[in-house]
Design a protein around this motif. Structure first.
Motif, PDB file in Angstrom:
ATOM      1  N   TYR A  32      -4.642  -9.515  -7.567  1.00  9.53           N
ATOM      2  CA  TYR A  32      -4.164  -8.185  -7.912  1.00  9.53           C
ATOM      3  C   TYR A  32      -3.391  -7.658  -6.713  1.00  9.53           C
ATOM      4  O   TYR A  32      -3.929  -7.577  -5.605  1.00  9.53           O
ATOM      5  N   LEU A  33      -2.118  -7.320  -6.945  1.00 10.02           N
ATOM      6  CA  LEU A  33      -1.224  -6.918  -5.869  1.00 10.02           C
ATOM      7  C   LEU A  33      -0.697  -5.512  -6.097  1.00 10.02           C
ATOM      8  O   LEU A  33      -0.665  -5.025  -7.226  1.00 10.02           O
ATOM      9  N   ARG A  34      -0.255  -4.898  -5.015  1.00 11.24           N
ATOM     10  CA  ARG A  34       0.389  -3.587  -5.080  1.00 11.24           C
ATOM     11  C   ARG A  34       1.518  -3.604  -4.065  1.00 11.24           C
ATOM     12  O   ARG A  34       1.405  -4.229  -3.003  1.00 11.24           O
ATOM     13  N   ALA A  35       2.587  -2.907  -4.373  1.00  8.15           N
ATOM     14  CA  ALA A  35       3.705  -2.814  -3.438  1.00  8.15           C
ATOM     15  C   ALA A  35       3.206  -2.206  -2.135  1.00  8.15           C
ATOM     16  O   ALA A  35       2.365  -1.303  -2.147  1.00  8.15           O
ATOM     17  N   PHE A  36       3.688  -2.707  -1.030  1.00  7.54           N
ATOM     18  CA  PHE A  36       3.275  -2.198   0.270  1.00  7.54           C
ATOM     19  C   PHE A  36       3.628  -0.720   0.360  1.00  7.54           C
ATOM     20  O   PHE A  36       4.728  -0.321   0.046  1.00  7.54           O
ATOM     21  N   GLY A  37       2.671   0.094   0.761  1.00  9.80           N
ATOM     22  CA  GLY A  37       2.907   1.527   0.858  1.00  9.80           C
ATOM     23  C   GLY A  37       2.573   2.280  -0.414  1.00  9.80           C
ATOM     24  O   GLY A  37       2.743   3.482  -0.503  1.00  9.80           O
ATOM     25  N   GLY A  38       2.111   1.594  -1.440  1.00 14.24           N
ATOM     26  CA  GLY A  38       1.705   2.256  -2.679  1.00 14.24           C
ATOM     27  C   GLY A  38       2.507   1.778  -3.867  1.00 14.24           C
ATOM     28  O   GLY A  38       3.467   1.038  -3.734  1.00 14.24           O
ATOM     29  N   GLY A  39       2.104   2.225  -5.020  1.00 13.14           N
ATOM     30  CA  GLY A  39       2.795   1.849  -6.243  1.00 13.14           C
ATOM     31  C   GLY A  39       1.837   1.247  -7.248  1.00 13.14           C
ATOM     32  O   GLY A  39       0.635   1.130  -7.012  1.00 13.14           O
ATOM     33  N   ARG A  40       2.380   0.871  -8.364  1.00 10.99           N
ATOM     34  CA  ARG A  40       1.597   0.318  -9.463  1.00 10.99           C
ATOM     35  C   ARG A  40       1.179  -1.118  -9.159  1.00 10.99           C
ATOM     36  O   ARG A  40       1.975  -1.920  -8.684  1.00 10.99           O
TER      37      ARG A  40
END
Length: 73
Positions: A32-40
């Motif tokens: 499970y990943l998320r864009a660095f700095g936040g996001g979906r």
């Protein structure tokens, strides 16, 4: 990639999407990943991730800073 080498908070490249993401959770089959700095968050198969290069890590951080600046008035 070996599941034992992935740590929550580390940065990896999702080869299928050609996107750098921060690891949020790891199972035996999925990451499970998320864009660095936040996001979906998004999910990808364990075999589709690899460690990021220094240049890719820097590029992701610069993109996160630029996105934050655009959100500010």
């Amino acid at each position: 990639m070996d599941v034992d080498k992935l740590e929550v908070g580390s940065m990896v490249l999702d080869k299928r999407r050609d996107r750098v993401g921060e690891v949020m959770e790891v199972t035996t089959s999925w990451v499970y990943l998320r864009a660095f700095g936040g996001g979906r968050e998004w999910v990808t198969a364990l075999e589709d991730v690899e460690p990021v290069t220094v240049m890719a890590r820097l590029r992701a951080r610069v993109a996160a800073v630029n996105a934050e600046r655009q959100r500010r008035p």
